[in-house]
Design a protein around this motif. Sequence first.
Motif, short mmCIF file in Angstrom:
data_model
loop_
_atom_site.label_atom_id
_atom_site.label_comp_id
_atom_site.label_asym_id
_atom_site.label_seq_id
_atom_site.Cartn_x
_atom_site.Cartn_y
_atom_site.Cartn_z
N ALA A 173 -48.97 -74.40 9.34
CA ALA A 173 -48.46 -75.74 9.61
C ALA A 173 -48.44 -76.59 8.34
O ALA A 173 -49.08 -77.64 8.26
CB ALA A 173 -49.31 -76.42 10.69
N HIS A 174 -47.70 -76.14 7.34
CA HIS A 174 -47.59 -76.89 6.09
C HIS A 174 -46.26 -77.62 5.97
O HIS A 174 -46.01 -78.32 5.00
CB HIS A 174 -47.76 -75.94 4.90
CG HIS A 174 -49.03 -75.18 4.96
ND1 HIS A 174 -49.10 -73.87 5.37
CD2 HIS A 174 -50.31 -75.56 4.71
CE1 HIS A 174 -50.36 -73.47 5.35
NE2 HIS A 174 -51.11 -74.47 4.95
N GLY A 175 -45.38 -77.44 6.94
CA GLY A 175 -44.09 -78.11 6.93
C GLY A 175 -43.08 -77.50 5.99
O GLY A 175 -42.10 -78.14 5.60
N ASP A 188 -40.14 -79.36 1.93
CA ASP A 188 -41.58 -79.43 2.09
C ASP A 188 -41.91 -80.60 3.02
O ASP A 188 -41.16 -81.56 3.12
CB ASP A 188 -42.27 -79.66 0.74
CG ASP A 188 -42.08 -78.49 -0.19
OD1 ASP A 188 -42.15 -77.34 0.28
OD2 ASP A 188 -41.83 -78.71 -1.39
N ASP A 189 -43.03 -80.53 3.69
CA ASP A 189 -43.55 -81.60 4.53
C ASP A 189 -42.65 -81.95 5.71
O ASP A 189 -42.51 -83.12 6.06
CB ASP A 189 -43.83 -82.86 3.69
CG ASP A 189 -44.91 -82.61 2.66
OD1 ASP A 189 -45.80 -81.80 2.95
OD2 ASP A 189 -44.85 -83.20 1.58
N ASN A 190 -42.03 -80.97 6.33
CA ASN A 190 -41.28 -81.22 7.56
C ASN A 190 -42.29 -81.32 8.71
O ASN A 190 -43.03 -80.39 8.98
CB ASN A 190 -40.30 -80.07 7.85
CG ASN A 190 -39.67 -80.22 9.21
OD1 ASN A 190 -39.24 -81.30 9.58
ND2 ASN A 190 -39.62 -79.14 9.95
N ASN A 191 -42.32 -82.45 9.37
CA ASN A 191 -43.28 -82.62 10.47
C ASN A 191 -42.58 -82.69 11.83
O ASN A 191 -43.17 -83.11 12.80
CB ASN A 191 -44.15 -83.85 10.25
CG ASN A 191 -43.35 -85.12 10.24
OD1 ASN A 191 -42.13 -85.10 10.32
ND2 ASN A 191 -44.02 -86.25 10.12
N SER A 192 -41.33 -82.28 11.89
CA SER A 192 -40.58 -82.29 13.14
C SER A 192 -40.58 -80.90 13.76
O SER A 192 -40.80 -79.91 13.08
CB SER A 192 -39.14 -82.73 12.89
OG SER A 192 -39.12 -84.00 12.30
N HIS A 193 -40.29 -80.83 15.04
CA HIS A 193 -40.21 -79.53 15.68
C HIS A 193 -38.82 -79.21 16.23
O HIS A 193 -38.57 -78.11 16.69
CB HIS A 193 -41.26 -79.40 16.80
CG HIS A 193 -41.04 -80.33 17.94
ND1 HIS A 193 -41.46 -81.62 17.91
CD2 HIS A 193 -40.44 -80.16 19.11
CE1 HIS A 193 -41.13 -82.21 19.03
NE2 HIS A 193 -40.49 -81.35 19.79
N ARG A 245 -45.08 -78.82 15.48
CA ARG A 245 -44.72 -79.70 14.38
C ARG A 245 -45.26 -79.15 13.06
O ARG A 245 -46.41 -78.73 12.99
CB ARG A 245 -45.28 -81.10 14.59
CG ARG A 245 -44.61 -81.84 15.69
CD ARG A 245 -45.18 -83.25 15.79
NE ARG A 245 -44.58 -83.97 16.88
CZ ARG A 245 -43.46 -84.67 16.80
NH1 ARG A 245 -42.83 -84.74 15.64
NH2 ARG A 245 -42.99 -85.29 17.84
N GLY A 246 -44.42 -79.16 12.05
CA GLY A 246 -44.85 -78.72 10.73
C GLY A 246 -44.95 -77.22 10.57
O GLY A 246 -45.54 -76.74 9.61
N ASP A 299 -44.30 -73.62 9.40
CA ASP A 299 -43.63 -72.98 8.27
C ASP A 299 -42.59 -72.01 8.83
O ASP A 299 -42.89 -71.25 9.74
CB ASP A 299 -44.62 -72.22 7.40
CG ASP A 299 -45.67 -73.13 6.78
OD1 ASP A 299 -45.43 -74.35 6.71
OD2 ASP A 299 -46.73 -72.62 6.37
#
Length: 125
Positions: free
Chosen positions: A33-35, A81-86, A109-110, A112
């Motif tokens: 979960a690193h986005g 990087d840092d995508n926090n959407s699903h 969310r987030g 990889d």
Amino acid sequence: MTWGRILISRFFIVPIVLLVAIAGWNVYVELHAHGLLQGRVVDAAGHPVPNATVILSVHDFVTQVEKARTRTDRAGRFRFDDNNSHLIQLEAQSGTASSPRVTVRLWFRGQDRTIAEPLRLPPSA
């Protein structure tokens, strides 16, 4: 009732299996979960497209909002990087050509994710 019968009872085994499954899922999420979201952009012939713009849009119940843009490298690869959407959509643009929007659904969310199928630009007219 003896301890041996209790330990092989479904009233003991089922909750233990559920706890192990939940703990395993939480460990998996923590490790993935690193986005990080990455993929490739290719042309109609399957060749990499350098310097193409890739747009990441977040999709919710009513709207779709552009969240980020990035450019591809010489090999046609892109990375967010840092995508926090699903629930997102990706689209590639190069000159006047645009790829079809691709919807990407993530398990959490987030998450990889490497997009297996490249974004494909249509042939030039």
